[in-house]
Design an enzyme around this catalytic site. Structure first.
Site, short mmCIF file in Angstrom:
data_model
loop_
_atom_site.label_atom_id
_atom_site.label_comp_id
_atom_site.label_asym_id
_atom_site.label_seq_id
_atom_site.Cartn_x
_atom_site.Cartn_y
_atom_site.Cartn_z
N TYR A 1 41.06 48.48 36.09
CA TYR A 1 40.64 47.57 37.17
C TYR A 1 41.32 48.01 38.45
CZ TYR A 1 39.92 43.40 40.01
OH TYR A 1 39.57 42.54 41.03
N ASP B 1 46.35 54.47 40.99
CA ASP B 1 46.38 53.07 41.39
C ASP B 1 47.64 52.46 40.79
OD1 ASP B 1 46.15 50.40 41.76
OD2 ASP B 1 44.08 50.23 41.06
N LYS C 1 51.08 44.16 45.31
CA LYS C 1 51.93 43.23 44.57
C LYS C 1 53.40 43.26 45.04
CE LYS C 1 48.74 43.26 40.65
NZ LYS C 1 48.14 41.94 40.56
N1 PMP Z 1 44.55 47.65 41.14
C1 PMP Z 1 45.24 47.21 40.10
C2 PMP Z 1 45.81 48.18 39.12
C3 PMP Z 1 45.43 45.83 39.93
O1 PMP Z 1 46.12 45.40 38.87
C4 PMP Z 1 44.88 44.93 40.88
C5 PMP Z 1 45.05 43.45 40.76
N2 PMP Z 1 45.50 42.95 39.59
C6 PMP Z 1 44.17 45.46 41.95
C7 PMP Z 1 44.03 46.83 42.06
C8 PMP Z 1 43.56 44.57 42.99
O2 PMP Z 1 44.56 43.99 43.76
P1 PMP Z 1 44.28 42.64 44.58
O3 PMP Z 1 44.06 41.56 43.57
O4 PMP Z 1 45.50 42.47 45.42
O5 PMP Z 1 43.05 42.89 45.40
#
Ligand code: PMP
Length: 414
Positions: free
Chosen positions: A129, A224, A252
């Site tokens: 994700y 990511d 985060k």
């Molecule tokens: N990439 C990863 C690996 C994530 O875990 C998340 C959110 N859990 C995101 C992107 C998206 O981040 P956001 O919810 O701040 O848009």
């Protein structure tokens, strides 16, 4: 009033049943609902709360920043200080652009990769994700390694069709898609530790293989690390594993609980972003001083000597307690952990990809979740999410979680 009672779907209890709980405050390792019930929290605001909730130093930093104004719409010293800290920690990155969410970070990194390579296509992994970005909300079509199909209503088939999707840890599928289409693919985007299908570690050599496949076809490798940066160790998983991506997405923890995220990489690539280059990307709130202050205060705590050793040791203690609890209860469970991140699957063998994550006993997890909640432990309300341990979780809290898990697992057998 709110869609489904939540402002982000995973907060709803769809995967475990029941109604989402209304929360009013959180402090250290605890979260408290509107009725005053306190739980030991292993969600950690979905990742940012690595020093525990409402850490006095973080709160004070935000208070001070707020006194200076809530936003300037101009560069401020806190942005430069946070950039210095993050770039100092992640050697693959020389220049950084702060944005507000992980979604923005991956979306922007993809645009940059497409511009840098003059290619349109992407490769991602099943169960990975990367935010709700159209070309990344893609599921596998029919066939083993194939063009993606939309994984959300509203994503045009044409957009999804530019994204190839293969299983995580599938060396052969990655090799064959790259040998057939590598020269059309702008970027491979991967969570270096997958954290959105439960926690799944990369097999030894998998990230290294992606690096070499990218090198031989002129494709960019995007890590990511929105979840893993400063969670599994200082500088993210790339620093631990020694694999160097071309671009890194973070989020985060770098915002310490306020909305901040970033994408970063070598000067040669990042100089393509506006105003230096022709890749347009902007944001009213980007580099917001409160978020920068929260991120700075948080990373300042994280860089204390021994921080990640202690965090890792506490997480290992929890993992060990969960494994023993499951064994003693006769329940098949797989527990993995790295730094302050932990995953548990009710499965008989280690889980290496999305198909195996889905094949784990998710109904059993739902019962376990409610049994833990009844004992005052707040787990992510889905079997496909990682758990987050913070520096505020002391041995006492860890042992209370283990005791609750032992009872809950004994209940599962019945
Ligand atoms: N990439 C990863 C690996 C994530 O875990 C998340 C959110 N859990 C995101 C992107 C998206 O981040 P956001 O919810 O701040 O848009």
């Amino acid at each position: 009033m709110l869609v489904g009672g939540v402002n982000s779907p995973v907060r709803a209890f769809r995967a475990v049943g029941g109604e989402p709980i209304l929360v009013r405050r959180a402090e250290g390792p605890f979260i408290e609902d509107v009725e005053g019930r306190r739980y030991i929290d292993l969600v950690g605001a979905w990742g940012p709360a690595i020093v525990g909730h409402a850490h006095p130093q973080v709160v004070e930093a935000v208070r001070q920043a707020a006194g200076d104004a809530l936003g300037f719409g101009a560069t401020c010293p806190r942005e430069i200080a946070l950039a210095e800290l993050v770039l100092g920690a992640v050697p693959s990155c020389e220049l950084i652009r702060f944005v507000n969410t992980g979604t923005e970070a991956t979306m922007s990194a993809l645009r940059l990769a497409r511009a840098a390579t003059s290619r349109a296509r992407l490769l991602k992994f099943l169960g990975g994700y990367h935010g709700h970005v159209d070309p990344l909300l893609v599921a596998a079509g029919s066939g083993a390694a194939t063009h993606g199909v939309p994984d959300s209503a509203g994503v045009p088939a044409g957009v999804a069709g530019d994204t190839f999707v293969v299983e995580y840890n599938d060396f052969q599928a990655a090799r064959s898609i790259m040998s057939a289409h590598g020269r059309e693919i702008a970027a491979i985007i991967v969570e270096p530790i997958a954290g959105n299908m439960g926690m799944v570690m990369p097999e030894p050599g998998f990230l290294e293989l992606l690096r070499s496949l990218c090198d031989s076809s002129g494709t960019l490798l995007i890590f990511d690390e929105v979840m893993t940066a400063f969670r599994v160790g200082w500088g993210g998983y790339q620093s631990i594993r020694g694999v160097r991506p071309d671009l890194t997405c973070m989020g985060k923890i770098i915002g310490g609980g306020l909305p901040a995220a970033a994408y970063a990489g070598p000067r040669s690539l990042m100089e393509m972003v506006s105003p230096l280059g022709r890749v347009y990307q902007a944001g009213t709130y980007s580099g917001n001083p409160l978020a920068m202050a929260a991120g700075l205060a948080t990373l300042d705590l994280c860089r204390a000597p021994g921080f990640y050793d202690r965090l890792g040791a506490n997480t290992a203690r929890l993992a060990d307690g969960l494994s023993r609890g499951a064994r003693d209860a006769g329940v098949a469970a797989q527990v993995v952990h790295q730094g302050g991140m932990l995953g548990l699957f009710f499965a008989t063998r280690p889980v290496l990809n999305f198909a195996e994550a889905l094949a784990a006993d998710r109904a059993r997890f739902a019962r376990f979740f409610h049994a833990m909640l009844a004992r005052g432990v707040w787990l992510p309300p889905s079997p496909l999410e990682a758990w987050f341990v913070s520096a505020a979780h002391g041995e006492e809290e860890i042992d209370r979680i283990i005791a609750a898990a032992r009872e809950s697992m004994a209940e599962l057998r019945s």
